[in-house]
Design a protein around this motif. Structure first.
Motif, PDB file in Angstrom:
ATOM      1  N   GLY A  52       0.800  -1.217   0.000  1.00 22.67           N
ATOM      2  CA  GLY A  52       0.000   0.000   0.000  1.00 22.67           C
ATOM      3  C   GLY A  52       0.834   1.269   0.000  1.00 22.67           C
ATOM      4  O   GLY A  52       0.390   2.308  -0.484  1.00 22.67           O
ATOM      5  N   GLN A  53       2.055   1.184   0.532  1.00 22.57           N
ATOM      6  CA  GLN A  53       2.935   2.349   0.534  1.00 22.57           C
ATOM      7  C   GLN A  53       3.317   2.732  -0.889  1.00 22.57           C
ATOM      8  O   GLN A  53       3.340   3.902  -1.260  1.00 22.57           O
ATOM      9  CB  GLN A  53       4.192   2.062   1.355  1.00 22.57           C
ATOM     10  CG  GLN A  53       3.909   1.860   2.830  1.00 22.57           C
ATOM     11  CD  GLN A  53       3.497   3.153   3.503  1.00 22.57           C
ATOM     12  OE1 GLN A  53       4.199   4.149   3.440  1.00 22.57           O
ATOM     13  NE2 GLN A  53       2.331   3.145   4.121  1.00 22.57           N
ATOM     14  N   GLU A 102       1.617   1.901  -3.564  1.00 20.34           N
ATOM     15  CA  GLU A 102       0.410   2.316  -4.285  1.00 20.34           C
ATOM     16  C   GLU A 102       0.018   3.742  -3.932  1.00 20.34           C
ATOM     17  O   GLU A 102      -0.365   4.518  -4.801  1.00 20.34           O
ATOM     18  CB  GLU A 102      -0.741   1.359  -3.974  1.00 20.34           C
ATOM     19  CG  GLU A 102      -0.512  -0.005  -4.587  1.00 20.34           C
ATOM     20  CD  GLU A 102      -1.707  -0.931  -4.422  1.00 20.34           C
ATOM     21  OE1 GLU A 102      -2.591  -0.620  -3.597  1.00 20.34           O
ATOM     22  OE2 GLU A 102      -1.734  -1.954  -5.120  1.00 20.34           O
ATOM     23  N   ALA A 103       0.124   4.083  -2.640  1.00 25.10           N
ATOM     24  CA  ALA A 103      -0.215   5.443  -2.229  1.00 25.10           C
ATOM     25  C   ALA A 103       0.702   6.433  -2.948  1.00 25.10           C
ATOM     26  O   ALA A 103       0.249   7.457  -3.459  1.00 25.10           O
ATOM     27  CB  ALA A 103      -0.088   5.596  -0.720  1.00 25.10           C
ATOM     28  N   LEU A 107      -3.486   2.278 -11.495  1.00 24.06           N
ATOM     29  CA  LEU A 107      -2.779   1.399 -10.560  1.00 24.06           C
ATOM     30  C   LEU A 107      -2.859  -0.014 -11.102  1.00 24.06           C
ATOM     31  O   LEU A 107      -2.013  -0.848 -10.818  1.00 24.06           O
ATOM     32  CB  LEU A 107      -3.407   1.462  -9.170  1.00 24.06           C
ATOM     33  CG  LEU A 107      -3.026   2.636  -8.287  1.00 24.06           C
ATOM     34  CD1 LEU A 107      -3.596   2.462  -6.891  1.00 24.06           C
ATOM     35  CD2 LEU A 107      -1.517   2.810  -8.221  1.00 24.06           C
ATOM     36  N   PHE A 149      -7.635   4.748  -0.034  1.00 19.94           N
ATOM     37  CA  PHE A 149      -7.580   3.291  -0.003  1.00 19.94           C
ATOM     38  C   PHE A 149      -8.304   2.725   1.210  1.00 19.94           C
ATOM     39  O   PHE A 149      -8.450   3.392   2.238  1.00 19.94           O
ATOM     40  CB  PHE A 149      -6.117   2.830   0.068  1.00 19.94           C
ATOM     41  CG  PHE A 149      -5.292   3.229  -1.122  1.00 19.94           C
ATOM     42  CD1 PHE A 149      -5.147   2.366  -2.200  1.00 19.94           C
ATOM     43  CD2 PHE A 149      -4.643   4.455  -1.159  1.00 19.94           C
ATOM     44  CE1 PHE A 149      -4.373   2.719  -3.283  1.00 19.94           C
ATOM     45  CE2 PHE A 149      -3.868   4.824  -2.248  1.00 19.94           C
ATOM     46  CZ  PHE A 149      -3.736   3.952  -3.319  1.00 19.94           C
ATOM     47  N   ASN A 194      -3.111   3.676   4.014  1.00 18.89           N
ATOM     48  CA  ASN A 194      -1.786   3.830   3.399  1.00 18.89           C
ATOM     49  C   ASN A 194      -1.126   5.173   3.665  1.00 18.89           C
ATOM     50  O   ASN A 194      -0.484   5.742   2.782  1.00 18.89           O
ATOM     51  CB  ASN A 194      -1.856   3.588   1.885  1.00 18.89           C
ATOM     52  CG  ASN A 194      -2.307   2.181   1.552  1.00 18.89           C
ATOM     53  OD1 ASN A 194      -2.329   1.326   2.423  1.00 18.89           O
ATOM     54  ND2 ASN A 194      -2.666   1.945   0.317  1.00 18.89           N
ATOM     55  N   ARG A 221      -4.917  14.267   2.468  1.00 22.42           N
ATOM     56  CA  ARG A 221      -3.690  14.147   1.675  1.00 22.42           C
ATOM     57  C   ARG A 221      -4.004  14.136   0.186  1.00 22.42           C
ATOM     58  O   ARG A 221      -3.312  14.779  -0.612  1.00 22.42           O
ATOM     59  CB  ARG A 221      -2.946  12.860   2.071  1.00 22.42           C
ATOM     60  CG  ARG A 221      -1.638  12.675   1.353  1.00 22.42           C
ATOM     61  CD  ARG A 221      -0.896  11.448   1.846  1.00 22.42           C
ATOM     62  NE  ARG A 221      -1.578  10.208   1.480  1.00 22.42           N
ATOM     63  CZ  ARG A 221      -1.081   8.996   1.723  1.00 22.42           C
ATOM     64  NH1 ARG A 221       0.082   8.857   2.346  1.00 22.42           N
ATOM     65  NH2 ARG A 221      -1.750   7.917   1.361  1.00 22.42           N
TER      66      ARG A 221
END
Lengths: 212, 263
Positions: free
Chosen positions: A109-110, A112-113, B67, B104, B108, B170
């Protein structure tokens, strides 16, 4: 006392070989890691073979090869340089694996973020993934550094006048081997324990910072 | 956080499409995850994407900011068309992601950065804002999601609901034109989910274009003005939420709605 003085006079070289080999390995491991994660199969295979080859050969063999085997015209490695390069290459192989494990420990997830936010690969590496990987890797890297400090004693066999070299020399001159080597052991402990303590302190500090 | 524009009032808004997907297909090996999916999302609308698990909802959402790379099809965001049959140039990818924010299921957030840095760093790196500019914007957004007092803390000190609101801030800090939400409340206790939904309602009321993969039927019914039902990698219904919920045309939809509403 003379024995102790003789052994302590080898400390700068023990630390020098360890520090230089460690830095060389820590830096060299980064491109090798990138190769291991390359999209090109050939590059990955090359890196994998190199890492396994380096780790599969005993350090003493590496040092002999570099010190006695490598010459270009009249040039050859000094004992110190051969030790640094040999142990540096070996360190690179181990540290590559340590870095790789640390990267695996970072949640997908890091990445992807970062992608979703549009961060560049460089920013991801320097600001997001790198610092987190470093935190994960630190305890293992410190353990490796301590073992490298002790393994650097192998440099004495090609004539680097470190702690171990002086210990062997003193024994040959008729000093009591048990006493001399006992002192050598004590010197290594005095050098390695602070490393362990510092790494634990750093680790605790980073954990506290994140949990703030 | 109370004033919510109802779907009816929003019907009048300009209906130019903000996101348009055409014939999106995606397979993992032999498994076809998305089959010929086309979808148009109006500017300022809230689209709820529902359906049984494995229907391809999240995959479809993740295709919108690439993604996930679809095998074929086109994506158009705010008039910029990308043909996915070809390699997408890095420049176009960056431009797309700059317009599309994403939230998400698992938040994240970056655990090693303070809440403020989480929101400011992307602004500095992606939009080139100065540190003080970025921080000012971050604090303004934190205020908006009710977390001004968390700025200097690390995410691990925040509850799940707080972390998700920070993640929303964010994403908003980069001034996206579309916000994607991938099951934003699924990892949260119901109570904490509510505070996230409240922020989302407010965002919807302000006219943000939103696409939300969700299991929150009440949100889908009350806040969204466009409901998309997916099953087995296809869109099986696409239209007015109340209409579809009260009178679904597809048996599969009926089945699904019965299952979620009776819980």
């Amino acid at each position: 006392m003379d024995v102790l003085r003789a052994l302590v006079s080898g400390v700068p070289l023990t630390l020098g070989v360890t520090a230089c080999a460690f830095v060389l390995g820590a830096v060299l491991a980064v491109p090798v890691l990138l190769m291991l994660r390359s999209r090109v199969l050939g590059v990955r295979v090359l890196a994998r073979v190199a890492v396994d080859l380096v780790r599969g050969i005993p350090p003493v063999v590496w040092l002999f090869i570099l010190y006695f085997g490598v010459t270009f015209g009249g040039w050859q490695f000094s004992a110190f340089n051969a030790a640094v390069v040999g142990l540096g290459i070996i360190s690179a192989a181990y540290l590559t694996e340590i870095y790789r494990g640390a990267l695996r420990g970072i949640h997908v997830g890091q990445w992807e973020a970062g992608q979703a936010l549009g961060l560049s690969g460089m920013t991801m590496f320097r600001s997001i993934i790198g610092p987190q990987a470093w935190r994960i890797a630190l305890p293992t890297v410190a353990t490796y550094a301590i073992s490298l400090l002790k393994d650097s004693s192998i440099a004495s066999v090609i004539g680097v006048t470190d702690v171990m070299f002086n210990a062997t020399a003193e024994t040959r001159q008729g000093e009591n081997g048990l006493v001399v080597l006992g002192i050598a052991a004590a010197v290594y402990i005095v050098l390695s324990v602070p490393l362990a303590v510092v790494s634990r302190m750093l680790d605790a500090r980073m954990r506290a910072a994140v949990a703030r | 956080m109370t004033a919510t524009t109802g779907p009816d009032e929003r019907q009048d808004m300009s209906r130019t499409s903000m996101v348009r997907l055409e014939a999106i297909a995606k397979a993992y090996g032999d498994h076809q995850v998305l089959t010929d999916v086309s979808l148009s999302v109006a500017s300022g609308s809230v689209t709820a994407l529902i359906g049984p698990s494995g229907a391809g909802k999240s995959t479809l959402l993740r295709c919108i900011n690439l993604l996930e790379r679809p095998d074929s099809g086109t994506i158009e965001v705010d008039g910029d068309l990308l043909d996915l049959g070809h390699r997408v140039p890095a420049k176009d990818l960056a431009a797309l992601r700059r317009r599309v924010g994403m939230v998400f299921q698992s938040f994240n957030l970056f655990p090693h950065l303070t809440v403020l840095r989480n929101i400011s760093l992307p602004q500095e790196r992606v939009l080139g804002r100065s540190r003080s500019e970025a921080d000012a914007r971050s604090r303004e957004l934190l205020e908006r999601v009710g977390l001004a007092d968390k700025a200097e803390q690390h995410p691990s000190r925040c509850s799940g609901g707080q972390q998700q609101r920070i993640a929303i801030a964010r994403a908003l800090a980069l001034d996206p034109q579309v916000m994607l939400f991938d099951e934003p409340t699924s990892a949260l206790d119901p109570e904490l989910g509510l505070e996230v939904l409240a922020v989302m309602r407010e965002l919807a009321a302000e006219g943000m274009t939103m696409i939300v993969v969700t299991h929150e039927m009440q949100f889908a019914r009350d806040v969204s003005d466009h409901l998309v039902v997916m099953a087995d990698g296809r869109i099986i219904e696409d239209g007015d939420p109340r209409q579809i919920m009260s009178d679904p045309t597809h048996e599969r939809t009926r089945q699904f709605l019965r299952a979620v509403l009776e819980r």
